[in-house]
Design a protein around this motif. Sequence first.
Motif, short mmCIF file in Angstrom:
data_model
loop_
_atom_site.label_atom_id
_atom_site.label_comp_id
_atom_site.label_asym_id
_atom_site.label_seq_id
_atom_site.Cartn_x
_atom_site.Cartn_y
_atom_site.Cartn_z
N ARG A 1 0.83 -1.34 -0.07
CA ARG A 1 -0.16 -0.08 0.08
C ARG A 1 0.75 1.33 -0.10
N PRO A 2 1.95 1.51 0.87
CA PRO A 2 2.68 2.72 1.01
C PRO A 2 3.40 2.74 -0.73
N LEU A 3 3.68 1.64 -0.95
CA LEU A 3 4.52 1.77 -2.17
C LEU A 3 3.53 2.19 -3.45
N SER A 4 2.38 1.58 -3.35
CA SER A 4 1.56 1.85 -4.55
C SER A 4 1.04 3.54 -4.32
N LEU A 5 1.05 3.94 -2.93
CA LEU A 5 0.55 5.42 -3.05
C LEU A 5 1.77 6.26 -3.45
N ALA A 6 2.92 5.99 -3.17
CA ALA A 6 4.25 6.67 -3.41
C ALA A 6 4.48 6.74 -4.84
N ILE A 7 4.38 5.42 -5.28
CA ILE A 7 4.59 5.45 -6.88
C ILE A 7 3.72 6.08 -7.72
N ARG A 8 2.53 5.94 -7.39
CA ARG A 8 1.41 6.61 -8.23
C ARG A 8 1.58 8.31 -8.37
N LEU A 9 1.67 8.95 -7.18
CA LEU A 9 1.90 10.38 -7.25
C LEU A 9 3.28 10.77 -7.75
N PHE A 10 4.29 9.95 -7.56
CA PHE A 10 5.75 10.40 -8.10
C PHE A 10 5.45 10.22 -9.52
N ALA A 11 5.13 8.93 -10.03
CA ALA A 11 5.26 8.76 -11.34
C ALA A 11 4.46 9.64 -12.25
N ASN A 12 3.13 10.04 -11.66
CA ASN A 12 2.31 11.20 -12.41
C ASN A 12 2.97 12.58 -12.73
N MET A 13 3.90 12.90 -11.35
CA MET A 13 4.25 14.14 -11.53
C MET A 13 5.62 14.29 -12.34
N PHE B 1 -4.22 4.66 -13.76
CA PHE B 1 -2.84 4.67 -12.97
C PHE B 1 -2.92 3.95 -11.85
N ARG B 2 -4.20 4.23 -11.01
CA ARG B 2 -4.21 3.65 -9.75
C ARG B 2 -4.23 2.17 -9.89
N VAL B 3 -4.72 1.36 -10.98
CA VAL B 3 -4.76 0.12 -10.92
C VAL B 3 -3.40 -0.44 -11.47
N ALA B 4 -2.43 0.19 -12.36
CA ALA B 4 -1.17 0.04 -12.61
C ALA B 4 -0.34 -0.20 -11.49
N SER B 5 -0.58 1.16 -10.80
CA SER B 5 0.42 1.11 -9.62
C SER B 5 0.06 0.32 -8.44
N GLU B 6 -1.20 -0.21 -8.34
CA GLU B 6 -1.47 -1.44 -7.47
C GLU B 6 -0.78 -2.52 -7.83
N LEU B 7 -1.00 -3.11 -8.93
CA LEU B 7 -0.25 -4.12 -9.42
C LEU B 7 1.40 -4.11 -9.23
N LEU B 8 1.89 -2.99 -9.78
CA LEU B 8 3.40 -3.00 -9.81
C LEU B 8 3.79 -2.97 -8.21
N ALA B 9 3.26 -2.15 -7.31
CA ALA B 9 3.61 -1.97 -6.23
C ALA B 9 3.72 -3.64 -5.34
#
Lengths: 263, 106
Positions: A181-193, B45-53
Amino acid sequence: MIDLYAAGPMEQFEIVKLIPLSLGSLDISFTNSALWMVIGVSVATAFFVFAARGRALIPGPLQSVAEIMYEFVADMVRGAIGSEGMKFFPYVFSLFIFILMSNLLGLFPTIPGAPHGLHTFTPTSHIIVTFTLAMLTISIVIVYGFYKNGLGFLKLFVPSGVPLWLLPLIVLIEFVSFLSRPLSLAIRLFANMLAGHIILKVFAGFIISLLGAGVAFGWISIFPFLGTIAITLLELLVAFLQAYVFAILTCIYLNDAVHAGHH
Amino acid sequence: MADDAGKQNPPSLDEFSKRLDAVRGDKTNAESSRAGSGQAMGRAFRVASELLAAMIVGVLLGLGADKFLGISPFGLLAGALVGFAAGVMNVARAMKNMHGDSSEGG
């Protein structure tokens, strides 16, 4: 500073030490990233203090904007956690405004010729910043979850109605899912920006290259110019959307801590 | 015709709130369809990052097991599988949340 257009697309993410500081062997220099966080917080604080100074019953334009933001986050928290989740409202609101301000202020163009340390900078385009915010959220979830439910919080890893022989595997998968969870939260915001700013820079770079190619090709630069306008508008949307997604997921995870076992 | 009735005697509160609700309903519908494409990208983006993480976490746990238990390469293999399973579960859960949101009216 003369060579304005030679900058690569990654140069905008460079960290520059403005005031070198160190604590023992730890480097705690005040960097351009820290500067833009301070600017973001200052702008947000100034806006809300200024907007709320009238305390009018019938709000003026500025007060309306402030109230809409308040209502927006309050509805989000109430919708995801319920009214008992309102004790987390200050946290979610601060988080939302901080990310929104970081994202939006980073979209302003740099004043040409400004020293490198003062270039416009988006703190949320660095994964360590977003990961810190994500870990803060998950830490609150874990600490509050155990405080509120005791060991019952561990029921989060045991979904109901699973046959016994499958349970070890499911618990393992749930555990990995929780850690992600923390990783996906972090990756999403960072990757988008990061992606948005790189695309913007590359498209804007096309304009300069085409203009430099002479009269025959110069007129084509209108297309990357229009593209840059479109991407800037898209980035405005993304800046808001990612702040919203981060905040709503924080609410959803906090909901697990408040209502453990109602999975 | 409705105007005539309105002139003769003021509309009752019930009637007024009904009309207000109708207008509000229109507005929220229009807003949700306009925000549609942006939201779709956010969801993707949300779905992709969930899978990746989840896969990153699984692989890292597997590599850790390899290193500390000395069972290379089976830790990595098992970790990747478990990570993928967790990722798919994350995605399924995210999709369920999204559908829950949209059916509630947002």
